[in-house]
Design a protein around this motif. Structure first.
Motif, PDB file in Angstrom:
ATOM      1  N   LYS A   1      -6.156 -19.676  -1.050  1.00  0.00           N
ATOM      2  CA  LYS A   1      -5.708 -18.489  -0.353  1.00  0.00           C
ATOM      3  C   LYS A   1      -4.228 -18.217  -0.677  1.00  0.00           C
ATOM      4  N   ARG A   2      -3.437 -19.297  -0.701  1.00  0.00           N
ATOM      5  CA  ARG A   2      -2.021 -19.176  -1.018  1.00  0.00           C
ATOM      6  C   ARG A   2      -1.823 -18.725  -2.463  1.00  0.00           C
ATOM      7  N   GLN A   3      -2.576 -19.266  -3.387  1.00  0.00           N
ATOM      8  CA  GLN A   3      -2.498 -18.871  -4.790  1.00  0.00           C
ATOM      9  C   GLN A   3      -2.944 -17.425  -4.963  1.00  0.00           C
ATOM     10  N   ASN A   4      -3.962 -17.046  -4.202  1.00  0.00           N
ATOM     11  CA  ASN A   4      -4.455 -15.669  -4.275  1.00  0.00           C
ATOM     12  C   ASN A   4      -3.376 -14.701  -3.802  1.00  0.00           C
ATOM     13  N   ARG A   5      -2.677 -15.032  -2.716  1.00  0.00           N
ATOM     14  CA  ARG A   5      -1.596 -14.177  -2.229  1.00  0.00           C
ATOM     15  C   ARG A   5      -0.468 -14.094  -3.257  1.00  0.00           C
ATOM     16  N   PHE A   6      -0.143 -15.242  -3.826  1.00  0.00           N
ATOM     17  CA  PHE A   6       0.913 -15.267  -4.844  1.00  0.00           C
ATOM     18  C   PHE A   6       0.523 -14.418  -6.057  1.00  0.00           C
TER      19      PHE A   6
ATOM     20  N   MET B   1      -1.584 -11.887  -6.048  1.00  0.00           N
ATOM     21  CA  MET B   1      -1.549 -10.477  -5.643  1.00  0.00           C
ATOM     22  C   MET B   1      -0.110  -9.963  -5.596  1.00  0.00           C
ATOM     23  N   LEU B   2       0.796 -10.831  -5.127  1.00  0.00           N
ATOM     24  CA  LEU B   2       2.206 -10.455  -5.095  1.00  0.00           C
ATOM     25  C   LEU B   2       2.735 -10.210  -6.501  1.00  0.00           C
TER      26      LEU B   2
ATOM     27  N   SER C   1       1.236  -6.989  -7.826  1.00  0.00           N
ATOM     28  CA  SER C   1       1.879  -5.857  -7.147  1.00  0.00           C
ATOM     29  C   SER C   1       3.270  -5.598  -7.724  1.00  0.00           C
TER      30      SER C   1
END
Length: 102
Positions: free
Chosen positions: A10-15, A17-18, A21
């Protein structure tokens, strides 16, 4: 362990996506800047085009005047004017008046 793996994904996915973006935002900024530059360039070219069109019209007019002058130089009226102005010739019986101030 399963919780840690899920949290890590989940943390890697957010990173990820960041990062995506940020790249998209950077591309949008670059495209916006280039768009502004192209609009300015287009305005400069439009102004230059207008200037060149005006120069073409002026040269066309000048060319027409030269053509008319060329036709005039081939007439008897031109020959008479040159003979009177430069050579001082006059027709027989013609009276010449001179200005006393000159």
């Amino acid at each position: 362990m399963a919780r840690r793996a899920a949290y890590r994904k989940k943390r890697q996915n957010r990173f990820g996506m960041l990062l995506v973006s940020m790249v998209v935002i950077m591309l949008m900024v670059v495209v916006a800047i280039k768009s502004i530059e192209l609009r300015e360039k287009k305005a400069r070219y439009a102004q230059k085009e207008q200037t060149l069109i005006e120069q073409i019209e002026a040269e066309t007019k000048r060319s027409e005047e030269i053509d008319q002058y060329e036709k005039y130089t081939q007439t008897m009226k031109y020959i008479e004017d040159v003979a009177k102005d430069r050579l001082g010739l006059v027709y027989e019986g013609e009276i010449i008046f001179k200005d006393e101030n000159n």
